[in-house]
Design a protein around this motif. Structure first.
Motif, short mmCIF file in Angstrom:
data_model
loop_
_atom_site.label_atom_id
_atom_site.label_comp_id
_atom_site.label_asym_id
_atom_site.label_seq_id
_atom_site.Cartn_x
_atom_site.Cartn_y
_atom_site.Cartn_z
N GLY A 18 0.81 -1.22 0.00
CA GLY A 18 0.00 0.00 0.00
C GLY A 18 0.83 1.26 0.00
N GLU A 19 2.09 1.17 -0.45
CA GLU A 19 2.98 2.33 -0.46
C GLU A 19 2.72 3.25 -1.66
N LEU A 20 1.92 2.79 -2.62
CA LEU A 20 1.65 3.55 -3.83
C LEU A 20 0.16 3.89 -3.89
N SER A 21 -0.17 4.89 -4.66
CA SER A 21 -1.59 5.21 -4.86
C SER A 21 -2.24 4.06 -5.64
N PRO A 22 -3.56 3.93 -5.55
CA PRO A 22 -4.23 2.84 -6.28
C PRO A 22 -3.96 2.86 -7.78
N ILE A 23 -3.96 4.03 -8.40
CA ILE A 23 -3.71 4.11 -9.84
C ILE A 23 -2.29 3.65 -10.16
N VAL A 24 -1.30 4.12 -9.42
CA VAL A 24 0.08 3.72 -9.66
C VAL A 24 0.25 2.23 -9.39
N THR A 25 -0.39 1.73 -8.35
CA THR A 25 -0.32 0.30 -8.06
C THR A 25 -0.83 -0.51 -9.23
N GLY A 26 -1.97 -0.12 -9.81
CA GLY A 26 -2.52 -0.83 -10.96
C GLY A 26 -1.59 -0.82 -12.15
N VAL A 27 -0.99 0.33 -12.42
CA VAL A 27 -0.04 0.44 -13.53
C VAL A 27 1.17 -0.44 -13.29
N VAL A 28 1.70 -0.40 -12.06
CA VAL A 28 2.87 -1.22 -11.72
C VAL A 28 2.52 -2.70 -11.85
N TYR A 29 1.40 -3.12 -11.29
CA TYR A 29 1.01 -4.53 -11.36
C TYR A 29 0.94 -5.01 -12.81
N CYS A 30 0.24 -4.26 -13.65
CA CYS A 30 0.10 -4.68 -15.05
C CYS A 30 1.45 -4.70 -15.75
N GLY A 31 2.28 -3.71 -15.48
CA GLY A 31 3.61 -3.66 -16.10
C GLY A 31 4.50 -4.81 -15.66
N VAL A 32 4.45 -5.14 -14.39
CA VAL A 32 5.28 -6.23 -13.87
C VAL A 32 4.82 -7.57 -14.44
N ILE A 33 3.54 -7.79 -14.49
CA ILE A 33 3.04 -9.04 -15.04
C ILE A 33 3.41 -9.15 -16.52
N ALA A 34 3.27 -8.07 -17.26
CA ALA A 34 3.66 -8.08 -18.68
C ALA A 34 5.16 -8.36 -18.82
N TRP A 55 -6.02 -7.82 -5.36
CA TRP A 55 -6.00 -6.37 -5.27
C TRP A 55 -7.19 -5.78 -6.04
N CYS A 56 -7.45 -6.30 -7.25
CA CYS A 56 -8.58 -5.79 -8.05
C CYS A 56 -9.90 -6.00 -7.34
N ASP A 57 -10.04 -7.14 -6.67
CA ASP A 57 -11.28 -7.42 -5.93
C ASP A 57 -11.50 -6.39 -4.83
N GLU A 58 -10.42 -5.85 -4.30
CA GLU A 58 -10.50 -4.84 -3.23
C GLU A 58 -10.65 -3.42 -3.77
N GLN A 59 -10.55 -3.25 -5.10
CA GLN A 59 -10.61 -1.92 -5.72
C GLN A 59 -11.71 -1.88 -6.78
N GLU A 61 -13.79 0.19 -7.68
CA GLU A 61 -13.98 1.47 -8.37
C GLU A 61 -12.96 1.69 -9.48
N LEU A 62 -11.91 0.89 -9.52
CA LEU A 62 -10.89 1.03 -10.55
C LEU A 62 -11.18 0.11 -11.73
N VAL A 63 -12.26 0.41 -12.42
CA VAL A 63 -12.74 -0.43 -13.51
C VAL A 63 -11.70 -0.55 -14.63
N ALA A 64 -10.90 0.46 -14.84
CA ALA A 64 -9.91 0.43 -15.92
C ALA A 64 -8.96 -0.75 -15.80
N PHE A 65 -8.69 -1.20 -14.60
CA PHE A 65 -7.74 -2.29 -14.41
C PHE A 65 -8.39 -3.66 -14.45
N SER A 66 -9.68 -3.73 -14.21
CA SER A 66 -10.31 -5.05 -14.12
C SER A 66 -10.26 -5.81 -15.44
N GLY A 67 -10.45 -5.14 -16.57
CA GLY A 67 -10.39 -5.80 -17.86
C GLY A 67 -8.99 -6.28 -18.20
#
Length: 82
Positions: A18-34, A55-59, A61-67
């Protein structure tokens, strides 16, 4: 390769703590997995995909990352025989 994967791991740990904002966390997660997929580090990709799914299940409201997250998860599951 090992140094790069270690840095990706550090970024993911920051996200899981939880050291990053939710948006940055989503970007980092997707980038790392890729990145793990590109390096064919399927074990790591699977571990981080599982973490990302939780993490997505807990967020909801961040629909952009769910897909994107579902697409990553489906790819990783396919590579593991599902």
């Amino acid at each position: 390769m090992a140094e790069g994967l270690a840095l990706l791991g550090e970024a993911m740990v920051a996200g899981t703590r939880g050291e990053l904002s939710p948006i940055v966390t989503g970007v980092v997660y997707c980038g790392v997995i890729a990145g793990c997929e590109e390096a064919f580090e399927l074990r790591r990709a699977r571990e981080w995909t599982d973490a990302l799914s939780r993490w997505c299940d807990e967020q909801p409201e961040l629909v952009a990352f769910s897909g994107r997250c579902r697409a990553h998860r489906a790819e990783i599951m396919q590579l593991h025989g599902a």
